[in-house]
Write an enzyme that holds these catalytic residues in place. Sequence first.
Site, mmCIF file in Angstrom:
data_model
loop_
_atom_site.group_PDB
_atom_site.id
_atom_site.type_symbol
_atom_site.label_atom_id
_atom_site.label_comp_id
_atom_site.label_asym_id
_atom_site.label_seq_id
_atom_site.Cartn_x
_atom_site.Cartn_y
_atom_site.Cartn_z
ATOM 1 N N HIS A 82 0.451 -1.390 0.254
ATOM 2 C CA HIS A 82 -0.074 0.214 0.208
ATOM 3 C C HIS A 82 0.697 1.287 -0.004
ATOM 4 O O HIS A 82 1.980 1.285 0.927
ATOM 5 C CB HIS A 82 -0.800 -0.177 1.321
ATOM 6 C CG HIS A 82 -0.230 0.305 2.249
ATOM 7 N ND1 HIS A 82 -0.023 1.183 2.967
ATOM 8 C CD2 HIS A 82 0.031 -0.737 3.157
ATOM 9 C CE1 HIS A 82 0.387 1.049 3.923
ATOM 10 N NE2 HIS A 82 -0.010 -0.291 4.521
ATOM 11 N N ASP A 84 0.307 4.990 1.016
ATOM 12 C CA ASP A 84 -0.733 6.163 1.956
ATOM 13 C C ASP A 84 -0.093 5.280 3.171
ATOM 14 O O ASP A 84 0.524 4.240 3.423
ATOM 15 C CB ASP A 84 -2.160 5.453 1.900
ATOM 16 C CG ASP A 84 -2.877 4.401 2.572
ATOM 17 O OD1 ASP A 84 -2.270 3.150 2.336
ATOM 18 O OD2 ASP A 84 -3.228 4.633 3.492
ATOM 19 N N ASP A 145 5.908 1.542 6.837
ATOM 20 C CA ASP A 145 5.247 1.227 6.239
ATOM 21 C C ASP A 145 3.786 1.812 5.348
ATOM 22 O O ASP A 145 3.719 2.908 5.713
ATOM 23 C CB ASP A 145 4.087 1.466 7.894
ATOM 24 C CG ASP A 145 2.930 0.718 7.830
ATOM 25 O OD1 ASP A 145 2.582 0.052 6.728
ATOM 26 O OD2 ASP A 145 1.977 0.848 8.273
ATOM 27 N N GLU A 179 -5.278 1.825 2.501
ATOM 28 C CA GLU A 179 -5.040 0.541 3.337
ATOM 29 C C GLU A 179 -4.920 1.060 5.076
ATOM 30 O O GLU A 179 -6.047 0.252 5.713
ATOM 31 C CB GLU A 179 -3.669 0.311 2.812
ATOM 32 C CG GLU A 179 -3.524 -1.706 3.341
ATOM 33 C CD GLU A 179 -3.172 -1.553 5.355
ATOM 34 O OE1 GLU A 179 -2.350 -2.315 6.328
ATOM 35 O OE2 GLU A 179 -2.680 0.119 5.837
ATOM 36 N N GLU A 180 -4.298 2.196 5.061
ATOM 37 C CA GLU A 180 -4.441 2.529 6.365
ATOM 38 C C GLU A 180 -5.817 3.039 6.809
ATOM 39 O O GLU A 180 -5.594 3.149 8.059
ATOM 40 C CB GLU A 180 -3.506 3.896 6.636
ATOM 41 C CG GLU A 180 -2.180 3.555 6.400
ATOM 42 C CD GLU A 180 -1.196 2.327 8.150
ATOM 43 O OE1 GLU A 180 -2.079 2.519 8.683
ATOM 44 O OE2 GLU A 180 0.033 2.282 7.376
ATOM 45 N N ASP A 202 4.163 -6.406 3.347
ATOM 46 C CA ASP A 202 4.338 -5.276 4.885
ATOM 47 C C ASP A 202 4.721 -5.714 5.720
ATOM 48 O O ASP A 202 3.232 -5.477 7.073
ATOM 49 C CB ASP A 202 2.620 -4.821 4.659
ATOM 50 C CG ASP A 202 2.352 -3.598 5.869
ATOM 51 O OD1 ASP A 202 2.466 -3.333 5.665
ATOM 52 O OD2 ASP A 202 0.862 -3.125 5.517
ATOM 53 N N HIS A 385 3.830 4.451 12.571
ATOM 54 C CA HIS A 385 3.349 4.765 12.839
ATOM 55 C C HIS A 385 3.283 5.643 14.206
ATOM 56 O O HIS A 385 2.771 6.688 14.957
ATOM 57 C CB HIS A 385 1.187 4.746 13.245
ATOM 58 C CG HIS A 385 0.243 3.431 12.432
ATOM 59 N ND1 HIS A 385 -0.407 3.603 12.589
ATOM 60 C CD2 HIS A 385 1.139 2.989 10.979
ATOM 61 C CE1 HIS A 385 -0.947 2.417 11.582
ATOM 62 N NE2 HIS A 385 0.293 2.276 10.500
#
Length: 414
Positions: A82, A84, A145, A179-180, A202, A385
Site C-alpha cells: 500500500h 498511503d 509502512d 490501507e491505513e 507489509d 505510525h
Amino acid sequence: MTKNDTVLERFLRYVQIDTQSDPASDTFPSTEKQKDLARVLAAELLELGLEDAHMDAFGYVYATLPGNTTRTNIPVICFCAHMDTSPDVTGANVRPVVHRNYQGGEIVLPDDPAQVIRPEDHPDLFAQIGNDIVTAGGTTLLGADNKAGVAAIMTAVSWLQADPSRKHGTIKILFTPDEEVGRGTEHVNLEKLGADYAYTVDGETLGSLEDETFSADSVLLEVFGVSTHPGFAFGKMENAIKIASDIVNALPKNRLSPETTQDREGFLHPVRLEAQQEHAVLELIVRDFAEEGLKEKEAFLGGLVEDIMARYTGSSYKMKVKAQYRNMGEILAQHPQVVGYALKAMEKAGLTPIRRSIRGGTDGSRLSFMGLPCPNIFAGEHAFHSRQEWVSVQDMEKAAQVLVELAGVWESEV
C-alpha cells in the site's frame, strides 16, 4: 529513476512523497496526494518494461510482469503493497536520514533530539549491527509502512527483468491506496488484476511470514439522554455525556484492552467519543482471532451497556455492530501451498522463517476473503505510525530477494 536504482534509492524517493490518508474523508482515495506516488510508480514500472502499467481512476496501480518460462499452467501470483501512510503522524516534508553501519546504542533523531530510538524499546535493533538504518528526522513518520514494501517489490521487478535466467510465471503488481484507513481493497478490480494468489509485503521482522490476522468488528453506540435547562433539571436531566462516560469507565481495566492483552488475546477498545448533553456517540473496535471471540466480547459489551442504561429510565440507546475484516488464516488453511512456497523462498534466500499472527489486519485479510488468498511477507519496517519509525536497508534488500526466489519457487514447484 534508472532501471538499476537500489532499494535504498527507491525508498528515499518514495518516502518524500506525502501520501497520508484521511479517515474522515468520504472520497476515494481519501486524499488526492496518494495519486502523486501512484503516478511515479506507474511511470517507473513502464520504464522497467511492464507495458500495461497504469494508475486507474481510484488511484490503484496495476502492472504485469510477463512470464519467461516454457512451462504452462503456472498460477499467476501478485505482489502487493500500500502507498498511503498513517493518519496518526504527519507524512509531509519527510526528511529521511541514513545511519550507516549501525554499531548499536541509541539513535537520536536530528530534528528533534527528544526522539530517541533505544534498542531496549526496539529489540530488533540488536540484530542490525553493521547494517544501514533509515529514520526520519524526528518531526514526521518515515513512511516505511508501507513504502519499504513498495521499494522491495519495485526492486524485485527490476532484478527479475535484468536476469532472464531466473524463470518465473506471470506476476501481477498491485499498489493500493487507503490501507491505513481500512479501505485499501474497496475498489480493487480483481478481474482486471487476474491473479490466483497474492502476497502483501507489509511485515516487520526479517524472515517473518504472517498467515493469520485478527478478525475485526466495529461498534457504533449512540446514547440519547434527557436534556433540560440545568437550572430546572432536578429529577429530570439524564446527561448523555455522563452516561457515555459511565460506559467507558465500566470497561475492564485489567483485561480486554489493547494495553493489557498480547499474543492471541483479543480486546474491546474505545476509539472515539463525541458527546453533548442530549446525545453521545461512542465508537469501539472489537478484535479476536476467532469469530466466537468477537461474539463473546460484543455480548459482554451489550450486557454492560444494558446494565448502565437501566439506571437512566428516561434515556435510550442504539448499538450497531459492523463487520470489518476476518482472519485470513481461515482462507489460507485451504491453500497451504501459498504459505509453504513463501517459507521455502525465505529458506532459499538464506533466512530462517518466522511464522507469525498479526494483531491487526492487512489488505491481505480482505483480499483473501474476496477470493485471492494472500499472506503477508516482511518488509523490515518497524515502529509503525510513529516518529521513531525505522527500517534496515539490508532487510529491504532481503525482502526483494525473497520475492525473486518466490517467483522461482512457483515456477518450479507447480
